[in-house]
Design a protein around this motif. Structure first.
Motif, PDB file in Angstrom:
ATOM      1  N   TYR A   1     -33.517  20.701  14.088  1.00 47.88           N
ATOM      2  CA  TYR A   1     -32.671  19.563  14.220  1.00 47.88           C
ATOM      3  C   TYR A   1     -33.122  18.593  15.179  1.00 47.88           C
ATOM      4  O   TYR A   1     -33.451  17.581  14.924  1.00 47.88           O
TER       5      TYR A   1
ATOM      6  N   ARG B   1     -28.090  20.695  12.083  1.00 48.90           N
ATOM      7  CA  ARG B   1     -27.323  20.885  13.278  1.00 48.90           C
ATOM      8  C   ARG B   1     -26.356  22.172  12.911  1.00 48.90           C
ATOM      9  O   ARG B   1     -26.258  23.015  13.887  1.00 48.90           O
TER      10      ARG B   1
ATOM     11  N   LYS C   1     -30.902  11.085   5.465  1.00 48.18           N
ATOM     12  CA  LYS C   1     -30.993  11.445   7.091  1.00 48.18           C
ATOM     13  C   LYS C   1     -29.891  11.889   7.579  1.00 48.18           C
ATOM     14  O   LYS C   1     -29.746  12.745   8.340  1.00 48.18           O
ATOM     15  N   ARG C   2     -28.573  11.281   7.392  1.00 48.77           N
ATOM     16  CA  ARG C   2     -27.337  11.553   7.914  1.00 48.77           C
ATOM     17  C   ARG C   2     -26.946  13.059   7.505  1.00 48.77           C
ATOM     18  O   ARG C   2     -26.609  14.013   8.427  1.00 48.77           O
TER      19      ARG C   2
ATOM     20  N   SER D   1     -35.751  16.606  13.504  1.00 50.82           N
ATOM     21  CA  SER D   1     -35.250  15.838  12.372  1.00 50.82           C
ATOM     22  C   SER D   1     -34.597  14.512  13.060  1.00 50.82           C
ATOM     23  O   SER D   1     -34.857  13.367  12.471  1.00 50.82           O
ATOM     24  N   VAL D   2     -33.877  14.849  14.098  1.00 51.08           N
ATOM     25  CA  VAL D   2     -33.052  13.578  14.962  1.00 51.08           C
ATOM     26  C   VAL D   2     -34.103  12.569  15.252  1.00 51.08           C
ATOM     27  O   VAL D   2     -33.980  11.447  15.107  1.00 51.08           O
TER      28      VAL D   2
ATOM     29  N   ASP E   1     -29.720  15.581   8.931  1.00 49.14           N
ATOM     30  CA  ASP E   1     -29.405  15.868  10.347  1.00 49.14           C
ATOM     31  C   ASP E   1     -28.279  16.639  10.590  1.00 49.14           C
ATOM     32  O   ASP E   1     -28.238  17.738  11.367  1.00 49.14           O
TER      33      ASP E   1
END
Length: 178
Positions: free
Chosen positions: A35, A25, A17-18, A38-39, A21
């Motif tokens: 983005y 972005r 996920k990091r 997703s966040v 994201d």
């Protein structure tokens, strides 16, 4: 830099996920996902994407010596019986700090090699933002060939981006002559 490639598991969802994201972005024109969506999505929601490679539905991750995820690439086999000979490569992502270091090539090579081991899988397809010539060339060097363009496939902040459709036959394909 020492890099190892392995299948992602549910234990990797937070690192995935990091990276995801950050990729969305930094390069929104490269993805159909956005983005903001997703966040808002919890990391646990991605665990189902990480199947066993033999199924043809898997994600590979590139990890540094410390175990940090630097990039990933997914392979998603089609579900319908008449399309099961095909899989889509999805979500090629490399962390911004690790880009242009060969990680994309390592992931792509490993993904093709793994997909070629899946019984009945004959071809890989993908879409790539047509204006991203660096990534298009990466896919071409790996044996993918373009077969069409969808104009304005995505629109990011009012700007349209074309998506190039590409295909690569695997060794089991009847279209490859012995």
């Amino acid at each position: 830099m020492t890099v190892s490639i392995r299948p992602l598991t549910a234990a990797d969802v937070h690192q995935y996920k990091r990276v995801r994201d950050e990729a969305l972005r930094c390069a929104p024109e490269a993805f159909t996902s956005d983005y903001a969506s997703s966040v808002a999505r919890p990391a646990s929601a991605y665990a189902a994407r990480f199947g066993p490679p033999a199924s043809g539905h898997f994600f590979l991750g590139a990890f540094d010596a410390a175990g940090q995820l630097l990039g990933c690439l997914g392979c998603e086999r089609e579900l319908l019986a008449q399309q099961r000979h095909s899989a889509r490569l999805v979500s090629m992502m490399v962390a911004p700090a690790a880009q242009r270091s060969g990680i994309g090539q390592l992931l792509l090579d490993a993904c093709i090699q793994q997909a070629a081991q899946v019984p009945g899988l004959e071809q890989l397809v993908l879409t790539v933002t047509a204006s991203n010539r660096h990534v298009v060339r990466l896919y071409e060097r790996a044996g993918f060939r373009a077969w069409g363009v969808l104009p304005r496939a995505i629109v990011v902040q009012g700007v349209g981006y074309d998506k190039l459709h590409m295909v690569r036959l695997l060794p089991l394909s009847p279209l490859i002559s012995p």
